[in-house]
Scaffold this motif. Structure first.
Motif, short mmCIF file in Angstrom:
data_model
loop_
_atom_site.label_atom_id
_atom_site.label_comp_id
_atom_site.label_asym_id
_atom_site.label_seq_id
_atom_site.Cartn_x
_atom_site.Cartn_y
_atom_site.Cartn_z
N ARG A 113 0.85 -1.19 0.00
CA ARG A 113 0.00 0.00 0.00
C ARG A 113 0.89 1.24 0.00
O ARG A 113 2.00 1.21 0.50
N PRO A 114 0.38 2.35 -0.51
CA PRO A 114 1.20 3.58 -0.54
C PRO A 114 1.41 4.16 0.87
O PRO A 114 0.60 3.97 1.77
N LEU A 115 2.53 4.84 1.02
CA LEU A 115 2.87 5.47 2.29
C LEU A 115 2.06 6.73 2.57
O LEU A 115 1.96 7.16 3.70
N THR A 116 1.51 7.33 1.54
CA THR A 116 0.97 8.68 1.62
C THR A 116 -0.06 8.91 2.71
O THR A 116 -0.16 10.02 3.22
N ARG A 149 15.03 5.66 3.12
CA ARG A 149 14.78 7.09 2.93
C ARG A 149 15.24 7.52 1.55
O ARG A 149 14.56 8.28 0.86
N ALA A 150 16.39 7.03 1.12
CA ALA A 150 16.93 7.41 -0.19
C ALA A 150 16.08 6.83 -1.33
O ALA A 150 15.77 7.53 -2.29
N SER A 151 15.72 5.55 -1.24
CA SER A 151 14.97 4.93 -2.34
C SER A 151 13.54 5.47 -2.43
O SER A 151 12.93 5.43 -3.50
N LEU A 152 13.02 5.98 -1.33
CA LEU A 152 11.65 6.53 -1.30
C LEU A 152 11.64 8.06 -1.28
O LEU A 152 10.61 8.67 -1.03
N ALA A 153 12.79 8.67 -1.58
CA ALA A 153 12.94 10.12 -1.43
C ALA A 153 11.91 10.92 -2.21
O ALA A 153 11.37 11.91 -1.68
N GLU A 154 11.61 10.54 -3.42
CA GLU A 154 10.63 11.31 -4.21
C GLU A 154 9.25 11.24 -3.57
O GLU A 154 8.56 12.27 -3.46
N GLU A 155 8.83 10.07 -3.14
CA GLU A 155 7.52 9.92 -2.50
C GLU A 155 7.47 10.66 -1.17
O GLU A 155 6.50 11.33 -0.86
N ILE A 156 8.54 10.57 -0.39
CA ILE A 156 8.60 11.26 0.90
C ILE A 156 8.60 12.77 0.70
O ILE A 156 7.95 13.51 1.45
N GLN A 157 9.29 13.25 -0.34
CA GLN A 157 9.28 14.69 -0.62
C GLN A 157 7.86 15.16 -0.93
O GLN A 157 7.44 16.22 -0.46
N GLU A 158 7.10 14.38 -1.69
CA GLU A 158 5.72 14.73 -1.99
C GLU A 158 4.88 14.85 -0.73
O GLU A 158 4.06 15.76 -0.60
N ILE A 159 5.10 13.95 0.20
CA ILE A 159 4.31 13.92 1.44
C ILE A 159 4.73 15.02 2.40
O ILE A 159 3.89 15.69 2.99
N THR A 160 6.04 15.21 2.57
CA THR A 160 6.56 16.08 3.64
C THR A 160 7.05 17.44 3.17
O THR A 160 7.26 18.33 4.00
N LYS A 161 7.33 17.58 1.88
CA LYS A 161 7.92 18.80 1.31
C LYS A 161 9.41 18.95 1.66
O LYS A 161 10.02 19.97 1.35
#
Length: 188
Positions: A113-116, A149-161
Motif C-alpha cells: 500500500r502507498p505510504l501517503t 529514505r533514499a529509495s523513497l525520497a521522491e515519494e517522501i518529498q511529496e508527502i513532507t515537502k
C-alpha cells in the motif's frame, strides 16, 4: 541513555559518549505501549500488548541486522523522572543522529500500500526522525521492508515537502534556510 538488549529485552544504561552501535525506532504511539518500568518487570504481564509485540519485532529486525542494542522512546526513557525526561527531549535529535539506522514502523500501512496516508508523516517528530539518522528503513505493519529514505525520497518529498536531495543525503541540513526548514513543519 538507556538501550534495550535486542536478545534479552533488558535495559542497560550507557554514557552517551560510550554507547555501542544501536538501531533506533520511529513509530506512532498506540494505546498499549510498554513503559520503562513495565519492560523491567516480568514480561509475561505485558506479553499480550501490541506495544510489546512492536518492541519484540523491532528488536528481532535489529538483531537480524547485527545490532545488539536498540532504542525505543516508549520504554527507554523513564518518563516518571522529570530530569531524565527533559534530558531525553533535549537530546532526541542527537540520539537519532548517533544511531546507525532508524527503523520507521508505519503501523497503519498494509503490505503493498502507498505510504501517503500514514499518520506517521503527520507527526512533528517525523521531521527529525527523517533528517537526523544516517539511514532510515521503512516497514509496514507486518514488518515488511518498504524501502529506504533514499529509495523513497521522491515519494517522501511529496508527502513532507522535505527536499529529495536532503533525504538522499546529497545536500545537508545547513544548505537550507530557517524559513524553508520551518515550512516543512506545516500541517503537523
Amino acid at each position: 541513555m538507556w538501550l534495550l538488549d535486542t536478545t534479552s529485552l533488558t535495559l542497560t544504561a550507557f554514557f552517551e559518549n560510550n554507547a555501542p552501535h544501536y538501531a533506533i525506532l520511529s513509530h506512532t504511539w498506540g494505546s498499549e505501549e510498554v513503559s520503562f518500568q513495565e519492560i523491567q518487570g516480568p514480561h509475561e504481564a505485558i506479553s499480550n500488548r501490541a506495544g510489546y509485540h512492536k518492541i519484540k519485532d523491532f528488536c528481532s529486525k535489529a538483531l537480524e541486522a547485527g545490532f545488539q542494542y536498540a532504542w525505543i522512546d516508549t520504554c527507554c526513557i523513564d518518563k516518571t523522572n522529570n530530569a531524565e525526561l527533559s534530558e531525553a527531549i533535549n537530546s532526541m535529535f542527537r540520539w537519532y543522529s548517533n544511531a546507525v539506522t532508524c527503523y520507521a514502523y508505519l503501523a497503519d500501512v498494509a503490505p503493498h500500500r502507498p505510504l501517503t496516508k500514514s499518520r506517521w508523516f503527520k507527526r512533528g517528530w517525523t521531521l527529525q526522525e527523517l533528517i537526523a539518522p544516517p539511514d532510515v528503513l521503512f516497514f509496514d505493519f507486518c514488518w515488511n521492508e518498504l524501502g529506504t529514505r533514499a529509495s523513497l525520497a521522491e515519494e517522501i518529498q511529496e508527502i513532507t515537502k522535505i527536499p529529495r536531495l536532503l533525504l538522499a543525503r546529497i545536500t545537508i541540513l545547513q544548505d537550507y534556510c530557517v524559513a524553508e526548514k520551518i515550512s516543512w513543519a506545516a500541517g503537523r
